[in-house]
Design a protein around this motif. Structure first.
Motif, PDB file in Angstrom:
ATOM      1  N   ALA A 189       0.834  -1.207   0.000  1.00  0.00           N
ATOM      2  CA  ALA A 189       0.000   0.000   0.000  1.00  0.00           C
ATOM      3  C   ALA A 189       0.867   1.254   0.000  1.00  0.00           C
ATOM      4  O   ALA A 189       0.548   2.248  -0.675  1.00  0.00           O
ATOM      5  CB  ALA A 189      -0.932  -0.007   1.208  1.00  0.00           C
ATOM      6  N   MET A 190       1.974   1.224   0.742  1.00  0.00           N
ATOM      7  CA  MET A 190       2.859   2.379   0.796  1.00  0.00           C
ATOM      8  C   MET A 190       3.580   2.593  -0.534  1.00  0.00           C
ATOM      9  O   MET A 190       3.833   3.734  -0.945  1.00  0.00           O
ATOM     10  CB  MET A 190       3.866   2.226   1.937  1.00  0.00           C
ATOM     11  CG  MET A 190       3.239   2.309   3.314  1.00  0.00           C
ATOM     12  SD  MET A 190       2.230   3.817   3.489  1.00  0.00           S
ATOM     13  CE  MET A 190       1.612   3.607   5.156  1.00  0.00           C
ATOM     14  N   GLY A 246       3.957  10.562   7.090  1.00  0.00           N
ATOM     15  CA  GLY A 246       5.071  10.964   6.253  1.00  0.00           C
ATOM     16  C   GLY A 246       4.628  11.723   5.017  1.00  0.00           C
ATOM     17  O   GLY A 246       3.506  12.231   4.945  1.00  0.00           O
ATOM     18  N   LYS A 247       5.534  11.796   4.056  1.00  0.00           N
ATOM     19  CA  LYS A 247       5.291  12.485   2.793  1.00  0.00           C
ATOM     20  C   LYS A 247       5.567  11.522   1.641  1.00  0.00           C
ATOM     21  O   LYS A 247       6.275  10.524   1.805  1.00  0.00           O
ATOM     22  CB  LYS A 247       6.225  13.700   2.672  1.00  0.00           C
ATOM     23  CG  LYS A 247       6.046  14.749   3.758  1.00  0.00           C
ATOM     24  CD  LYS A 247       4.877  15.651   3.449  1.00  0.00           C
ATOM     25  CE  LYS A 247       4.825  16.854   4.383  1.00  0.00           C
ATOM     26  NZ  LYS A 247       3.738  17.795   4.029  1.00  0.00           N
ATOM     27  N   SER A 276      10.700   7.203   1.329  1.00  0.00           N
ATOM     28  CA  SER A 276      10.737   5.892   0.692  1.00  0.00           C
ATOM     29  C   SER A 276       9.556   5.074   1.214  1.00  0.00           C
ATOM     30  O   SER A 276       9.010   5.364   2.284  1.00  0.00           O
ATOM     31  CB  SER A 276      12.050   5.180   1.022  1.00  0.00           C
ATOM     32  OG  SER A 276      12.097   4.823   2.398  1.00  0.00           O
ATOM     33  N   SER A 277       9.157   4.048   0.459  1.00  0.00           N
ATOM     34  CA  SER A 277       8.056   3.204   0.911  1.00  0.00           C
ATOM     35  C   SER A 277       8.422   2.514   2.226  1.00  0.00           C
ATOM     36  O   SER A 277       7.559   2.267   3.074  1.00  0.00           O
ATOM     37  CB  SER A 277       7.686   2.178  -0.155  1.00  0.00           C
ATOM     38  OG  SER A 277       8.801   1.396  -0.515  1.00  0.00           O
ATOM     39  N   GLU A 308       7.543   1.813   8.031  1.00  0.00           N
ATOM     40  CA  GLU A 308       8.009   1.780   9.420  1.00  0.00           C
ATOM     41  C   GLU A 308       7.251   2.786  10.288  1.00  0.00           C
ATOM     42  O   GLU A 308       6.925   2.495  11.440  1.00  0.00           O
ATOM     43  CB  GLU A 308       9.518   2.032   9.461  1.00  0.00           C
ATOM     44  CG  GLU A 308      10.326   0.882   8.883  1.00  0.00           C
ATOM     45  CD  GLU A 308      11.814   1.166   8.785  1.00  0.00           C
ATOM     46  OE1 GLU A 308      12.241   2.290   9.172  1.00  0.00           O
ATOM     47  OE2 GLU A 308      12.559   0.277   8.329  1.00  0.00           O
ATOM     48  N   ASN A 309       6.981   3.969   9.743  1.00  0.00           N
ATOM     49  CA  ASN A 309       6.190   4.948  10.493  1.00  0.00           C
ATOM     50  C   ASN A 309       4.782   4.428  10.764  1.00  0.00           C
ATOM     51  O   ASN A 309       4.261   4.516  11.881  1.00  0.00           O
ATOM     52  CB  ASN A 309       6.096   6.259   9.711  1.00  0.00           C
ATOM     53  CG  ASN A 309       7.294   7.165   9.923  1.00  0.00           C
ATOM     54  OD1 ASN A 309       8.184   6.869  10.707  1.00  0.00           O
ATOM     55  ND2 ASN A 309       7.330   8.282   9.207  1.00  0.00           N
ATOM     56  N   ALA A 310       4.147   3.871   9.728  1.00  0.00           N
ATOM     57  CA  ALA A 310       2.787   3.360   9.863  1.00  0.00           C
ATOM     58  C   ALA A 310       2.728   2.191  10.830  1.00  0.00           C
ATOM     59  O   ALA A 310       1.788   2.069  11.627  1.00  0.00           O
ATOM     60  CB  ALA A 310       2.247   2.943   8.495  1.00  0.00           C
ATOM     61  N   THR A 311       3.742   1.335  10.792  1.00  0.00           N
ATOM     62  CA  THR A 311       3.790   0.186  11.702  1.00  0.00           C
ATOM     63  C   THR A 311       3.888   0.643  13.149  1.00  0.00           C
ATOM     64  O   THR A 311       3.208   0.099  14.033  1.00  0.00           O
ATOM     65  CB  THR A 311       4.980  -0.728  11.345  1.00  0.00           C
ATOM     66  OG1 THR A 311       4.802  -1.230  10.012  1.00  0.00           O
ATOM     67  CG2 THR A 311       5.071  -1.909  12.301  1.00  0.00           C
TER      68      THR A 311
END
Length: 229
Positions: free
Chosen positions: A24-25, A174-175, A179-180, A185-188
């Motif tokens: 998805a990312m 993020g923006k 990188s995906s 990692e942010n979403a996790t």
């Protein structure tokens, strides 16, 4: 009728299909068609009833790669703490002068941090700050004597979130220039914190659905099995 860019995006990814978070990312970056560095947002629908205090989900999380946004911070404190706040990188520092500015309609700031001793006077602008999500709160770490730590954490990517009346939680992760892997990692980190905060009073499925989108892009559904709690 959907615009051309929106229809083109749907040609690359389906709004009906479900994707692994990593995939998805990758797709949300691919389908972005803005000329600016669009934000990437995660939305989670929870099986809670926010009308009950014991089912309100709120908290903070440090995103390992930050949000990509420059966050402006106001620290409201006594003169004794002012230099500490300034040295930590606060954009605005003051006390009664800023309370007066807020009373006159100024809210041009992303986060407000306050020391406990000023909260009594800050309460008079609670009706202005509360609806904007700016009122300092001990639970989010924005009411503290350690203003330097609080400022540095916010600047480094600490975000606050709270479930809305419909049971949804939204957060910037993020923006599209990230990188995906950074977005993943942010979403996790955000999803793990949501799961950790599951209220004991919540019944049935807690994570109902997850979606990711960038500014002006369609939302992509994320497989929720890994995060079901």
């Amino acid at each position: 009728m959907a615009g051309k860019k929106y229809r083109n995006a749907l040609g690359k990814a389906s709004a009906q299909d479900e994707y692994d978070l990593q995939q998805a990312m990758e797709l949300v970056r691919e389908i972005n068609d803005t000329k600016f560095d669009a934000s990437v947002d995660l939305a989670v629908r929870l099986g809670v009833d926010p009308r009950h205090a014991d089912q309100v989900v709120r908290g903070t999380v440090m995103l390992p790669h930050g949000t990509g946004k420059t966050v402006s911070v106001l620290v409201i404190c006594s003169e004794a703490k002012a230099s500490e706040a300034q040295e930590a990188g606060a954009d605005f520092v003051g006390f009664e002068d800023y309370i007066e500015k807020i009373q006159n309609g100024w809210t041009d700031v992303d986060v407000i941090i306050a020391t406990p001793d000023v909260m009594g006077k800050l309460g008079k602008v609670g009706k202005i700050l509360g609806p904007r999500g700016l009122m300092p709160n001990p639970k989010s770490g924005t009411v503290t004597m350690d203003v330097a730590k609080a400022v540095k954490e916010v600047k480094a990517g600490k975000i606050e979130f709270r479930v809305d009346k419909a049971g949804n939680v939204h957060a910037p992760v993020g923006k599209v220039s990230f990188s995906s892997e950074q977005l993943f990692e942010n979403a996790t980190s955000f999803l793990k914190e949501i799961v950790r905060l599951k209220p004991a009073a919540a019944k049935g499925h807690y994570i109902r659905n997850i979606s990711v989108s960038s500014t002006m892009s369609p939302g992509l559904r994320v497989k929720k099995e890994k995060y079901v709690a």
